[in-house]
Design a protein around this motif. Structure first.
Motif, PDB file in Angstrom:
ATOM      1  N   VAL A 217       0.968  -1.031  -0.156  1.00 38.90           N
ATOM      2  CA  VAL A 217      -0.281   0.010   0.297  1.00 38.90           C
ATOM      3  C   VAL A 217       0.698   1.130   0.006  1.00 38.90           C
ATOM      4  CG1 VAL A 217      -1.914  -0.684   0.665  1.00 38.90           C
ATOM      5  CG2 VAL A 217      -0.143  -0.157   2.563  1.00 38.90           C
ATOM      6  N   GLU A 218      -0.142   2.490   0.072  1.00 32.06           N
ATOM      7  CA  GLU A 218       1.235   3.692  -0.430  1.00 32.06           C
ATOM      8  C   GLU A 218       1.592   3.929   1.531  1.00 32.06           C
ATOM      9  OE1 GLU A 218      -2.612   3.100  -0.620  1.00 32.06           O
ATOM     10  OE2 GLU A 218      -2.641   4.610  -2.405  1.00 32.06           O
ATOM     11  N   ASP A 219       2.830   4.309   1.120  1.00 32.20           N
ATOM     12  CA  ASP A 219       4.122   5.038   3.019  1.00 32.20           C
ATOM     13  C   ASP A 219       3.669   6.124   3.606  1.00 32.20           C
ATOM     14  OD1 ASP A 219       6.057   3.249   1.152  1.00 32.20           O
ATOM     15  OD2 ASP A 219       6.975   4.528   0.809  1.00 32.20           O
ATOM     16  N   ASP A 220       2.102   6.083   2.962  1.00 34.62           N
ATOM     17  CA  ASP A 220       1.803   7.137   3.558  1.00 34.62           C
ATOM     18  C   ASP A 220      -0.040   6.694   4.222  1.00 34.62           C
ATOM     19  OD1 ASP A 220       0.676   7.121   1.492  1.00 34.62           O
ATOM     20  OD2 ASP A 220       0.878   9.504   1.295  1.00 34.62           O
ATOM     21  N   ALA A 221       0.190   5.661   3.906  1.00 38.54           N
ATOM     22  CA  ALA A 221      -0.896   5.004   4.672  1.00 38.54           C
ATOM     23  C   ALA A 221      -0.412   4.688   6.390  1.00 38.54           C
ATOM     24  CB  ALA A 221      -1.429   3.140   4.186  1.00 38.54           C
ATOM     25  N   TYR A 222      -1.588   4.994   7.322  1.00 35.46           N
ATOM     26  CA  TYR A 222      -1.913   4.456   8.640  1.00 35.46           C
ATOM     27  C   TYR A 222      -2.988   4.644   9.175  1.00 35.46           C
ATOM     28  CZ  TYR A 222      -5.152   9.127   7.407  1.00 35.46           C
ATOM     29  OH  TYR A 222      -6.203   9.819   7.430  1.00 35.46           O
ATOM     30  N   LYS A 223      -4.521   4.040   8.480  1.00 35.97           N
ATOM     31  CA  LYS A 223      -4.874   3.733   9.179  1.00 35.97           C
ATOM     32  C   LYS A 223      -6.480   2.928   7.931  1.00 35.97           C
ATOM     33  CE  LYS A 223      -9.386   5.566  11.437  1.00 35.97           C
ATOM     34  NZ  LYS A 223      -8.997   5.033  13.141  1.00 35.97           N
ATOM     35  N   ILE A 224      -6.965   1.360   8.247  1.00 36.74           N
ATOM     36  CA  ILE A 224      -7.978   0.845   7.594  1.00 36.74           C
ATOM     37  C   ILE A 224      -8.728   0.440   8.342  1.00 36.74           C
ATOM     38  CG2 ILE A 224      -5.190  -0.253   6.176  1.00 36.74           C
ATOM     39  CD1 ILE A 224      -5.635  -2.493   9.095  1.00 36.74           C
ATOM     40  N   LEU A 225     -10.346   0.413   7.414  1.00 38.64           N
ATOM     41  CA  LEU A 225     -11.682   0.644   8.250  1.00 38.64           C
ATOM     42  C   LEU A 225     -11.665  -1.131   7.438  1.00 38.64           C
ATOM     43  CD1 LEU A 225     -12.641   4.183   7.849  1.00 38.64           C
ATOM     44  CD2 LEU A 225     -11.806   3.144   9.594  1.00 38.64           C
ATOM     45  N   PRO A 226     -12.624  -1.914   8.645  1.00 33.65           N
ATOM     46  CA  PRO A 226     -13.109  -2.928   7.773  1.00 33.65           C
ATOM     47  C   PRO A 226     -14.626  -2.502   6.871  1.00 33.65           C
ATOM     48  CG  PRO A 226     -13.669  -2.721   9.891  1.00 33.65           C
ATOM     49  CD  PRO A 226     -12.478  -1.983   9.177  1.00 33.65           C
ATOM     50  N   VAL A 227     -15.282  -2.842   5.569  1.00 36.04           N
ATOM     51  CA  VAL A 227     -16.411  -3.228   4.682  1.00 36.04           C
ATOM     52  C   VAL A 227     -16.646  -3.874   4.977  1.00 36.04           C
ATOM     53  CG1 VAL A 227     -17.460  -2.764   2.650  1.00 36.04           C
ATOM     54  CG2 VAL A 227     -14.907  -1.403   3.171  1.00 36.04           C
ATOM     55  N   PRO A 228     -18.331  -3.745   5.167  1.00 38.42           N
ATOM     56  CA  PRO A 228     -19.315  -5.001   5.719  1.00 38.42           C
ATOM     57  C   PRO A 228     -19.346  -6.129   4.368  1.00 38.42           C
ATOM     58  CG  PRO A 228     -20.301  -2.872   6.131  1.00 38.42           C
ATOM     59  CD  PRO A 228     -18.933  -2.419   5.863  1.00 38.42           C
ATOM     60  N   GLY A 229     -19.553  -6.660   4.850  1.00 36.50           N
ATOM     61  CA  GLY A 229     -19.605  -8.096   3.740  1.00 36.50           C
ATOM     62  C   GLY A 229     -21.012  -8.850   3.959  1.00 36.50           C
ATOM     63  N   SER A 230     -20.562 -10.254   3.121  1.00 33.74           N
ATOM     64  CA  SER A 230     -21.795 -11.208   2.951  1.00 33.74           C
ATOM     65  C   SER A 230     -22.613 -10.370   2.459  1.00 33.74           C
ATOM     66  CB  SER A 230     -22.453 -11.392   5.158  1.00 33.74           C
ATOM     67  OG  SER A 230     -23.277 -12.295   4.206  1.00 33.74           O
ATOM     68  N   ARG A 231     -24.321 -10.897   2.712  1.00 36.27           N
ATOM     69  CA  ARG A 231     -25.163  -9.980   1.760  1.00 36.27           C
ATOM     70  C   ARG A 231     -25.263  -8.431   2.150  1.00 36.27           C
ATOM     71  NH1 ARG A 231     -29.697 -14.772   1.460  1.00 36.27           N
ATOM     72  NH2 ARG A 231     -28.616 -16.188   1.218  1.00 36.27           N
ATOM     73  N   ASP A 232     -24.924  -7.637   3.120  1.00 35.42           N
ATOM     74  CA  ASP A 232     -25.002  -6.468   3.136  1.00 35.42           C
ATOM     75  C   ASP A 232     -24.029  -5.132   2.428  1.00 35.42           C
ATOM     76  OD1 ASP A 232     -26.784  -6.847   5.108  1.00 35.42           O
ATOM     77  OD2 ASP A 232     -25.334  -7.119   6.870  1.00 35.42           O
ATOM     78  N   GLY A 233     -22.440  -6.334   2.001  1.00 32.48           N
ATOM     79  CA  GLY A 233     -22.172  -5.215   1.551  1.00 32.48           C
ATOM     80  C   GLY A 233     -20.673  -6.158   0.460  1.00 32.48           C
ATOM     81  N   PRO A 234     -19.664  -5.118  -0.334  1.00 29.53           N
ATOM     82  CA  PRO A 234     -18.650  -6.037  -1.340  1.00 29.53           C
ATOM     83  C   PRO A 234     -17.498  -6.771   0.395  1.00 29.53           C
ATOM     84  CG  PRO A 234     -18.306  -3.500  -0.779  1.00 29.53           C
ATOM     85  CD  PRO A 234     -19.670  -3.963  -0.119  1.00 29.53           C
ATOM     86  N   GLY A 235     -17.361  -6.483   0.964  1.00 25.75           N
ATOM     87  CA  GLY A 235     -16.311  -6.820   2.362  1.00 25.75           C
ATOM     88  C   GLY A 235     -15.391  -6.015   1.807  1.00 25.75           C
ATOM     89  N   GLY A 236     -13.741  -6.502   2.376  1.00 26.61           N
ATOM     90  CA  GLY A 236     -13.175  -5.612   1.980  1.00 26.61           C
ATOM     91  C   GLY A 236     -12.669  -4.761   3.004  1.00 26.61           C
ATOM     92  N   VAL A 237     -11.668  -3.955   2.300  1.00 27.53           N
ATOM     93  CA  VAL A 237     -10.961  -2.558   3.615  1.00 27.53           C
ATOM     94  C   VAL A 237     -10.713  -2.019   3.259  1.00 27.53           C
ATOM     95  CG1 VAL A 237      -8.486  -2.799   4.423  1.00 27.53           C
ATOM     96  CG2 VAL A 237      -9.137  -4.890   4.460  1.00 27.53           C
ATOM     97  N   ILE A 238     -10.738  -0.422   3.230  1.00 29.26           N
ATOM     98  CA  ILE A 238     -10.386   1.111   3.315  1.00 29.26           C
ATOM     99  C   ILE A 238      -9.529   0.955   4.012  1.00 29.26           C
ATOM    100  CG2 ILE A 238     -11.701   3.483   2.789  1.00 29.26           C
ATOM    101  CD1 ILE A 238     -14.316   1.648   3.139  1.00 29.26           C
ATOM    102  N   VAL A 239      -8.239   1.953   1.996  1.00 27.15           N
ATOM    103  CA  VAL A 239      -6.700   1.942   3.415  1.00 27.15           C
ATOM    104  C   VAL A 239      -6.909   3.343   3.173  1.00 27.15           C
ATOM    105  CG1 VAL A 239      -4.845   2.030   3.123  1.00 27.15           C
ATOM    106  CG2 VAL A 239      -6.378  -0.058   2.490  1.00 27.15           C
ATOM    107  N   CYS A 240      -6.789   4.219   4.352  1.00 21.79           N
ATOM    108  CA  CYS A 240      -6.723   5.655   4.507  1.00 21.79           C
ATOM    109  C   CYS A 240      -5.196   5.788   3.877  1.00 21.79           C
ATOM    110  CB  CYS A 240      -7.393   5.970   5.781  1.00 21.79           C
ATOM    111  SG  CYS A 240      -9.014   6.194   6.264  1.00 21.79           S
TER     112      CYS A 240
END
Length: 1263
Positions: A217-240
């Protein structure tokens, strides 16, 4: 020296906030994590937060999460602390406190780099959790349930990785597949390794953790957020990252989506925007994130998904991601929570915390930025304009916060008879100067003039099932005023009450009939109002006192006869018994009577308390049928009783209650005694002087909790709090109460009606979250600038001794307000000193913050305020962008013939906290831009106070340069670190150019410049330097205290140094130092040999010069001048760890005639006091009690209490009063075991605990 430590004000800074259902299924609740405590809060129907539980954990909370097992209806609380253990807590509704379910040890105690606890992540289905350290170590625990549906926890599974730094950990939503955790990591060996997003999979079948995938990921990445998965969302990760956020899917064949983080138009942000906190709202078919930036801007992150039908199952794929601007908060948020009922809780970084309601989830006209796939990535910034006011959020309530508490002064500034605290707290546009008074919070609802001076006031409901009061009866000497309470309060004449008599007592009975007692008889009004029954006393006799409850009534006649009535089955009042109280002649005092109120399950009270108005006794009579009106107890008094009150005291969250008898006397003393509910025996008698007027007692209810109101020249509330502590708090109201009664209406559900002279006042009282009531003096942004409180000094300190803390005659304080650097204010002012923007833009900037300027820019001001008049006028205003006011001092120079008051201001020019900008690209190492570093120049500006009939102002006198700016070309540079860093020599030289402290000493001015101490005298054109010590402390002087010929200096790293000024040699001679290093932040002089020190790690230490050192100093006039080290060392008399940075320490004579107390404040808003123990018996009792409490009340998260209070230095000669007061929460069996070990009684322990707690509540000594 033994001290008793008590916390008066809880820490107000909130670092963690989680929501869930902790006390009951489907309950909407919040758990707030402060640095060392937990608090459970619940919003009521009106949207106001109510505190259910506050619990000290005696440890540092590093992380906090809530989780729920699959199929469960309540949430558990997972705590990562400094105990080296992971703790699972559950809330017990019966005891209203958190209890441990599991506690597992995994490492050493303390906040260490390689010990897990800094990061905590849970699986969304509640099956497992991961706890990680900053470096290397990570553990995974599996949650399960046994046959009894109790939570079980597995042994830890290791997921360590050597030479890796961890930045964040989250748990991904993968449904019921194997739990997956994601971590943002970076290897430091080799140094140039990129950051990686690493996925860890927990194999529930094989019971082990594998490192599944790692992606850069980017060198200045500092925070990650979970994305709802299963049937409510696509799942995965948001990298800030600094410039944008990136969505990464768990499916490798899907591209990343990148969305830039919008920037404000009026602020130049080269490095981008930090996302400091986030909140996820998730429901069926909908989810979104709220993101809060470092400037307080709130964005809504929306993700639009499409269903992708595959051969196996239907999956959700991200179609579009966009960021929508929502609103701008006043300051950044440490944490945020979105509740199911449409509320948003914001734990502010500084200033008050906010509780908001959603007006909308975003409007079409709001700024919106759409993400693009990675192949179309662009690095061009996106700008937006902030809202003038909150558009999508509505502020419902603010939780007051004193964090950060920067400075204070303590004294009786308002001439109220008890000290107040003037504090400066907050930062930038959220800062304020406040007055803190010890007392219950109130709000004045209405004040109305009456036609005369009333002799009593009463309130009554129309029916028992009514919630609000229906009538207010104001009694005068020969008449009564009847007021009906509805949408308005108006006088009525058809209520059934008699208006031509003076009312003594009013009561609503259980059959909805009302009784009005007056001097000529008893008027019984039936529910239909038309039927009225009168009872007349015998001829030539009058009723002098009366009291009653829902089924009983007692009256006292002028013949000193006590008559007892009961409500019979037909609804009529029937006289049951009478007794003669005394045969003595009447006196000038009226009798008083009180009957115990009815509690749940009780039809009749068992006791009545009576004083005949003649003898110095109060008697308790029985109301039982077999012994009706038989005396059973007797209490001796110092004078005739003026009021009596029997009241059941109980906490609103506990069923435990106790019957208390309160006796008020004409001498201003009240006596409290416990009444045995079976026998009526009196015990645990205690007395207090509460005022100079006769004491009046009244029973009211606040927040469903019975409260006793004590009225004298000062008024007090007495009640049991949720911790089962008997609290007695003063009411800080400018008017003096004559008569008072409880009042409950729709507009004022928890209030009182008070008669103050010829005025009728309605006051509303709030929940007792804190012991102090605060009121604003003025906000720091009253000028065009933007200021943070830094210093608060007393103008008259120059004429008072440093040893005395007599603050009863001071009215004027000099307040200096200094802004953080990089606040773009002065450069925006026009020539006339006014801001170029409009009024609406000014309100917008004060609400959301001013623009940020270049590094090294300052906006400083000094303002003079008359505390008694609450008036403020600007004495000096600095609009220079490069001038920083570092210190101020009021002084009267000895060589000034007029003995005028002078103000010395330490100014540092070209001072920047950050010497170079690390975000800028560094040039080559062989091309060092040494000329780009501008060293500061320090000077002292002197002002003289002109106090003439024509003008009263500060007159500028002259300026003295105390330190010229260094030449950067002559400095030595370190080529190893590059241009972003200065060498140690250059950094030390930069630090030593700055004025850090000033003080008055024998009519001269002491100036600390870095490590050197200098003494100046007044000259005509500048200050005259008399002498100096070039290296008084090793690193930097932080504060100066003087006492006669002694000078106490605190160092930023090496504790305290004691110097003596030799007038014959004109030298500063070092007498003593401390052999233990302490990073001093505040210092207070206690006596000629003793000083109290607070450091940045949360320790309060009391240092004293050895007794033999004083004799040796007098014998050796050189004071060890020729020795290389200090000839003496301070002795550590007391040491105690409080859990946060100590910002203020003061010695205060809180109670008239009592020994001074040591008050301290922490940066997170906590206020505490250390009380000297009075006797040798107390010194034997409290250490033994504290030892027993450590065994019976171990800390919640497993940190040993003794180890916690000895965090950096062993605790010494200080008793933890907060732990001792948990003695009240123990059951009777445990209390008996403890007192057996102490060889005391439970009554003795209760009395001692209350005695020390009440020493800070009353302005008088105990009787």
């Amino acid at each position: 020296m033994f001290l008793y430590n008590l916390t008066l004000q809880r820490p107000s800074a909130i670092y963690f906030a989680v929501h869930g259902s902790f006390s009951a299924p489907r309950a909407i609740e919040l758990v707030l994590g402060r640095q060392t405590s937990l608090e459970l809060m619940r919003p009521d129907d009106q949207g106001h937060l109510k505190s259910l539980c506050f619990q000290e954990i005696y440890g540092i909370i590093r992380s906090l999460k809530a989780f729920r097992l699959t199929g469960a209806k309540r949430d558990y609380l997972l705590v990562g602390s400094d105990s080296g253990k992971i703790t699972v807590l559950v809330f017990n509704p019966s005891t209203y406190c958190f209890e441990r379910v599991h506690i597992e040890t995994f490492g050493k105690s303390g906040c260490r780099r390689i010990v897990p606890g800094e990061y905590l992540a849970t699986d969304p289905k509640g099956r497992a959790c991961m706890i990680g350290a900053i470096e290397k170590q990570k553990f995974v625990y599996v949650f399960n349930r046994d046959a009894s549906e109790n939570l079980t926890i597995s042994s830890p599974l290791e997921a360590h990785k050597s030479s890796f730094i961890c930045y964040d950990i989250i748990g991904l939503d993968v449904g019921f597949e194997n739990p997956i955790f994601a971590a943002l990591e970076r290897a430091y060996d080799p140094p140039q390794s990129p950051k990686s997003l690493v996925f860890y999979e927990l194999d529930l079948g094989l019971n082990h953790v594998v490192r599944k995938l790692s992606t850069p990921v980017e060198d200045d990445a500092y925070k990650i957020l979970p994305v709802p998965g299963s049937r409510d969302g696509p799942g995965g990760v948001i990298v800030c990252s600094m410039q944008h956020i990136r969505y990464k899917s768990l499916q490798s064949n899907l591209p990343d989506h990148i969305c830039p983080i919008p920037l404000r138009k009026d602020i130049s942000q080269v490095r981008g925007n930090f996302i400091v906190s986030c909140a996820l709202h998730r429901q069926k078919g909908l989810f979104f994130y709220l993101l809060c930036t470092e400037l307080g801007d709130v964005f809504k992150l929306e993700m639009e998904c499409t269903n992708n039908q595959t051969t196996e199952e239907e999956t959700c794929v991200l179609k579009e991601m966009r960021i929508r601007y929502l609103d701008s908060l006043p300051c950044p948020a440490n944490d945020m929570c979105i509740l199911r009922n449409g509320f948003l809780f914001v734990a502010s970084e500084y200033g008050n915390h906010g509780f908001y309601q959603f007006r909308s989830l975003g409007r079409e006209q709001d700024f919106c930025c759409v993400a693009v796939v990675e192949s179309k990535d662009t690095k061009e910034p996106v700008y937006f304009s902030i809202h003038e006011n909150l558009e999508n959020l509505l502020l419902i309530e603010e939780i007051e916060s004193l964090s950060p508490l920067n400075c204070w002064q303590i004294g009786d500034f308002y001439r109220e008879g008890s000290p107040q605290l003037i504090i400066g707290s907050g930062r930038r546009h959220r800062s304020a100067w406040k007055t803190l008074r010890l007392g219950y919070r109130w709000t004045e609802m209405a004040v109305s003039d009456l036609p005369g001076y009333p002799v009593g006031v009463f309130t009554v409901r129309e029916q028992q099932q009514d919630t609000w009061d229906s009538y207010i009866i104001v009694s005068f000497v020969n008449a009564s005023l009847i007021l009906s309470v509805g949408e308005t309060v108006e006088e009525v004449s058809d209520s059934g009450f008699s208006t031509n008599v003076s009312t003594i007592f009013v009561q609503l009975f259980s059959n909805n009939s009302i009784v009005q007692v007056h001097s000529q008889g008893i008027r019984h009004i039936r529910p239909d109002i038309q039927t009225v029954h009168e009872w007349k006393p015998p001829q030539d006799l009058q009723i002098q006192a009366a009291d009653g409850n829902a089924s009983q009534l007692v009256v006292v006649l002028s013949s000193k006869q006590l008559l007892y009535f009961e409500l019979d089955e037909t609804g009529m009042l029937t006289e049951i018994q009478e007794v003669e109280l005394t045969k003595e002649e009447s006196s000038a005092y009226l009798p008083c009577v009180s009957i115990a109120p009815l509690v749940s399950g009780q039809s009749k009270a068992s006791f009545v308390a009576v004083s005949d108005g003649v003898s110095y006794y109060a008697r308790l009579y029985s109301l039982k049928r077999e012994s009706c009106l038989k005396p059973i107890s007797l209490q001796a008094l110092d004078t005739v009783a003026s009021s009596l009150l029997l009241i059941w005291l109980n906490a609103s969250t506990f069923s435990k209650s106790q019957l208390v008898l309160l006796i008020g006397s004409h001498s201003g003393i009240y006596i409290r005694a416990l009444v045995d509910p079976i026998t009526g025996a009196l015990s645990e008698q205690q007395s207090r002087l509460v005022g100079t007027k006769p004491v009046v007692l009244q029973r009211i209810e606040i927040q469903g909790k019975p409260v006793a109101l004590i009225v004298s020249s000062r008024s007090y509330f007495m009640y049991l709090d949720n911790q089962l502590l008997l609290q007695t708090l003063p009411i800080s109201y400018e008017r003096m109460f004559d008569h008072v009664v409880g009042f409950c209406s729709e507009q004022c559900p928890d209030g009182v009606i008070a008669c103050c002279g010829s005025s009728l006042c309605i006051l509303s009282f709030e929940e007792d979250r804190d012991l102090f009531q605060s009121s604003h003096l003025f906000y720091s942004d009253t000028q065009n600038g933007l200021y943070t409180p830094r210093r608060l000094i007393d103008m008259e300190d120059a004429s008072s001794s440093s040893l005395t803390n007599d603050t009863t005659n001071h009215f004027k304080c000099l307040l200096t307000l200094e802004a953080d650097q990089r606040i773009q204010v002065a450069s925006l002012l026009s020539q006339d000193g006014k801001a170029p923007w409009t009024t609406s833009e000014e309100e917008q900037r004060r609400g959301a913050g001013y623009p940020i300027g270049s590094a090294g820019s300052w906006s400083c001001a000094m303002e003079e305020m008359n505390i008694g008049e609450n008036s403020l006028k600007c004495a000096l205003h600095n609009t220079e962008s490069k001038e920083y006011i570092s210190s101020i001092c009021c002084i009267r120079f000895s060589n000034d013939a007029d003995s005028s008051l002078y103000l010395c201001v330490g100014v540092v020019i070209n001072y920047a906290l950050q010497v170079t900008n690390p975000w800028e690209s560094s040039p080559a190492k062989d091309n060092m831009p040494s000329d780009s570093i501008i060293f500061p120049r320090s000077e002292v500006r002197v002002y003289r106070w002109l106090n003439t009939s024509d003008s009263k102002k500060w007159e500028y006198l002259h300026t003295t340069v105390v330190q010229e700016a260094a030449n950067p070309s002559m400095m030595e540079w370190s080529n190893y670190y590059g241009a972003s860093h200065l060498s140690f020599h250059v950094a030390s030289r930069y630090r030593n150019e700055i004025i850090t402290a000033m003080a008055s000493f024998q009519g001269r001015l002491l100036v600390a410049v870095g490590t050197s101490l200098r003494m100046y005298d007044l000259g005509k054109k500048q200050l005259l330097k008399k002498t100096q010590h070039p290296r008084a402390t090793p690193y930097k002087i932080t504060s100066i205290e003087t006492c006669y010929d002694r000078i106490f200096l605190s160092d930023v790293q090496e504790s305290v140094f004691l110097y003596r000024y030799s007038a014959a040699d004109n030298l500063f001679l070092c007498i003593a130092d401390d052999y233990l290093p302490k990073w001093c932040t505040s210092m207070c002089l206690l006596d000629y040999d003793t000083v109290a020190v607070g450091d940045k790690f949360g320790n309060i230490s009391i240092l004293r010069l050895p007794p033999e050192a004083g004799t040796l100093i007098e014998q050796d006039p050189t004071g060890g001048l020729w020795s290389k080290e200090a000839p003496h060392h301070f002795q550590l008399e007391a040491c105690f760890y409080v859990g946060s940075v100590i910002s203020c320490v003061s010695k205060v004579e809180w109670t008239t005639g009592d020994v001074p107390l040591l008050f301290y404040a922490t940066l997170d808003g906590a206020i505490g006091v250390m009380i000297p123990l009075r006797s040798t018996l107390d010194m034997e009792l409290f250490p033994s009690l504290e030892l027993q409490m450590r065994e019976y009340r171990p800390p919640l998260c497993g940190r040993h209490h003794l180890a916690y209070r000895s965090y950096f230095f062993p605790v010494r000669h200080v008793i933890d009063g907060d732990l001792c007061e948990e003695f009240y929460r123990l059951d009777l069996e445990q209390q008996e075991k403890i007192v057996k070990e102490l060889d005391r009684s439970i009554i003795d322990v209760h009395r001692k605990l209350e005695d020390y707690r009440e020493r800070i509540r009353y302005p008088y000594l105990p009787v």
